[in-house]
Design a protein around this motif. Structure first.
Motif, PDB file in Angstrom:
ATOM      1  N   LEU A 145     -40.722 -18.338 -41.262  1.00 53.05           N
ATOM      2  CA  LEU A 145     -40.292 -18.228 -42.651  1.00 53.05           C
ATOM      3  C   LEU A 145     -41.211 -17.353 -43.493  1.00 53.05           C
ATOM      4  CD1 LEU A 145     -39.216 -21.940 -43.188  1.00 53.05           C
ATOM      5  CD2 LEU A 145     -37.702 -19.967 -42.965  1.00 53.05           C
ATOM      6  N   THR A 146     -42.495 -17.284 -43.138  1.00 55.45           N
ATOM      7  CA  THR A 146     -43.422 -16.490 -43.954  1.00 55.45           C
ATOM      8  C   THR A 146     -43.676 -15.094 -43.396  1.00 55.45           C
ATOM      9  OG1 THR A 146     -45.315 -17.481 -42.796  1.00 55.45           O
ATOM     10  CG2 THR A 146     -44.636 -18.505 -44.873  1.00 55.45           C
ATOM     11  N   GLN A 147     -43.312 -14.847 -42.132  1.00 57.41           N
ATOM     12  CA  GLN A 147     -43.640 -13.559 -41.525  1.00 57.41           C
ATOM     13  C   GLN A 147     -42.431 -12.772 -41.014  1.00 57.41           C
ATOM     14  OE1 GLN A 147     -48.160 -14.691 -39.952  1.00 57.41           O
ATOM     15  NE2 GLN A 147     -46.615 -14.083 -38.477  1.00 57.41           N
ATOM     16  N   GLU A 148     -41.327 -13.459 -40.732  1.00 57.65           N
ATOM     17  CA  GLU A 148     -40.228 -12.763 -40.061  1.00 57.65           C
ATOM     18  C   GLU A 148     -38.927 -12.702 -40.862  1.00 57.65           C
ATOM     19  OE1 GLU A 148     -39.840 -14.430 -36.137  1.00 57.65           O
ATOM     20  OE2 GLU A 148     -42.010 -14.379 -35.804  1.00 57.65           O
ATOM     21  N   VAL A 149     -38.783 -13.564 -41.850  1.00 56.47           N
ATOM     22  CA  VAL A 149     -37.524 -13.607 -42.604  1.00 56.47           C
ATOM     23  C   VAL A 149     -37.347 -12.332 -43.426  1.00 56.47           C
ATOM     24  CG1 VAL A 149     -36.329 -14.772 -44.505  1.00 56.47           C
ATOM     25  CG2 VAL A 149     -37.354 -16.105 -42.678  1.00 56.47           C
ATOM     26  N   LYS A 150     -36.106 -11.844 -43.489  1.00 55.96           N
ATOM     27  CA  LYS A 150     -35.761 -10.655 -44.275  1.00 55.96           C
ATOM     28  C   LYS A 150     -34.694 -11.006 -45.296  1.00 55.96           C
ATOM     29  CE  LYS A 150     -34.289  -8.472 -40.667  1.00 55.96           C
ATOM     30  NZ  LYS A 150     -34.438  -9.601 -39.730  1.00 55.96           N
ATOM     31  N   ILE A 151     -34.636 -10.216 -46.357  1.00 62.45           N
ATOM     32  CA  ILE A 151     -33.565 -10.383 -47.341  1.00 62.45           C
ATOM     33  C   ILE A 151     -32.227 -10.183 -46.633  1.00 62.45           C
ATOM     34  CG2 ILE A 151     -32.467  -9.323 -49.359  1.00 62.45           C
ATOM     35  CD1 ILE A 151     -35.309  -8.849 -50.465  1.00 62.45           C
ATOM     36  N   GLY A 152     -31.298 -11.085 -46.909  1.00 61.81           N
ATOM     37  CA  GLY A 152     -29.997 -11.049 -46.253  1.00 61.81           C
ATOM     38  C   GLY A 152     -29.861 -12.069 -45.139  1.00 61.81           C
ATOM     39  N   ASP A 153     -30.978 -12.582 -44.621  1.00 64.69           N
ATOM     40  CA  ASP A 153     -30.913 -13.630 -43.597  1.00 64.69           C
ATOM     41  C   ASP A 153     -30.250 -14.877 -44.177  1.00 64.69           C
ATOM     42  OD1 ASP A 153     -32.195 -11.940 -41.873  1.00 64.69           O
ATOM     43  OD2 ASP A 153     -34.111 -13.022 -41.859  1.00 64.69           O
ATOM     44  N   ARG A 154     -29.469 -15.559 -43.338  1.00 63.60           N
ATOM     45  CA  ARG A 154     -28.740 -16.739 -43.798  1.00 63.60           C
ATOM     46  C   ARG A 154     -29.280 -18.003 -43.123  1.00 63.60           C
ATOM     47  NH1 ARG A 154     -24.350 -15.226 -46.720  1.00 63.60           N
ATOM     48  NH2 ARG A 154     -23.471 -17.325 -46.605  1.00 63.60           N
ATOM     49  N   PHE A 155     -29.288 -19.084 -43.885  1.00 64.36           N
ATOM     50  CA  PHE A 155     -29.800 -20.360 -43.381  1.00 64.36           C
ATOM     51  C   PHE A 155     -28.877 -21.491 -43.795  1.00 64.36           C
ATOM     52  CE2 PHE A 155     -33.511 -17.690 -43.528  1.00 64.36           C
ATOM     53  CZ  PHE A 155     -34.281 -18.088 -42.446  1.00 64.36           C
TER      54      PHE A 155
END
Length: 245
Positions: free
Chosen positions: A90-100
């Motif tokens: 969550l702090t290093q790999e998530v990008k804008i547009g990712d869905r959860f």
């Protein structure tokens, strides 16, 4: 007085903004503009986090940082921990547009104005998150008849989450913010050093036995703070606790 239970819902939302709070902490902002999601200040959600190395879906609880008055966005602040698989993603790999997938709200660590107009928030590290939700609620709902004191402990100045926003909140006449650093301090540091203790509480907290206290942080920290408050004569039912592992 019983607090009405809010409906627990599950929904999917995309990340629309990523804020860097400290070297180890980020805030993920989710779009909930088309979702009827309600919660109380202090509550949390369960987040499903895909973990690519194993293909697992990790389920993690995260306190809500944004206030209930903010209806279009949901903010979760996550601190990276050395062994934390989900927190690293969550702090290093998530990008804008990712869905959860998100489910909630959960939790009884709740403050509402009818419970007390005088609150003391005591937090360490990422334990600030639900407490910040409460402070933001006071500001955005314009609850000027509520007085709040925040005692916030961190190891280093650089690790103070929401530092600039807390400075601005402390300019409000009804919010007082008190910092302490336990390891290193900058040259011109004006706050406290060392752990939160009896003397600090006695000096900074008015009307000691009349407040409701909200404690959040590592288990040992929360237990220590509760013990100090009880030694100072605060009744147990006035102390609310949320522990972060």
């Amino acid at each position: 007085m019983e607090i009405e239970r809010l409906p627990i819902i599950e929904f999917e939302s995309q990340v629309i903004e990523i804020k860097t709070e400290t070297p180890t902490t980020k805030t993920l902002v989710f779009d909930i503009s088309d979702i009827d999601f309600n919660f109380y200040p202090g509550q949390y959600v369960m987040l499903q986090v895909p973990y690519p190395p194993t293909g697992e879906i990790l389920k993690r609880a995260y306190s809500i940082a944004s206030p209930p008055t903010q209806k279009d966005k949901l903010e979760l602040t996550i601190k990276r921990t050395p062994q934390g698989r989900a927190s690293v993603v969550l702090t290093q790999e998530v990008k804008i547009g990712d869905r959860f997938k998100i489910k909630g709200p959960y939790g009884k660590f709740i403050w509402l104005p009818h419970m007390s107009k005088s609150i003391v928030l005591i937090g360490a590290g990422s334990g600030i998150v639900p407490l910040m939700c409460m402070l933001r609620f006071i500001k955005t709902a314009q609850l000027w008849d509520v007085s709040a004191v925040l005692l916030y402990s961190n190891t280093h100045y650089e690790e103070i989450i929401y530092r600039e926003e807390l400075d601005k909140l402390s300019e409000l006449p009804n919010i007082k913010v008190v910092h302490t650093l336990t390891r290193e301090k900058p040259e011109r540091w004006k706050g406290y050093t060392g752990r939160i203790n009896k003397d600090m509480i006695l000096k900074e907290v008015p009307n000691l036995r009349d407040n409701i206290y909200y404690l959040c942080g590592p288990p040992t920290f929360v237990d220590d703070m509760a013990s100090i408050l009880e030694e100072l004569g605060v009744e147990k039912d006035r102390i609310k606790k949320e522990k972060y592992d």
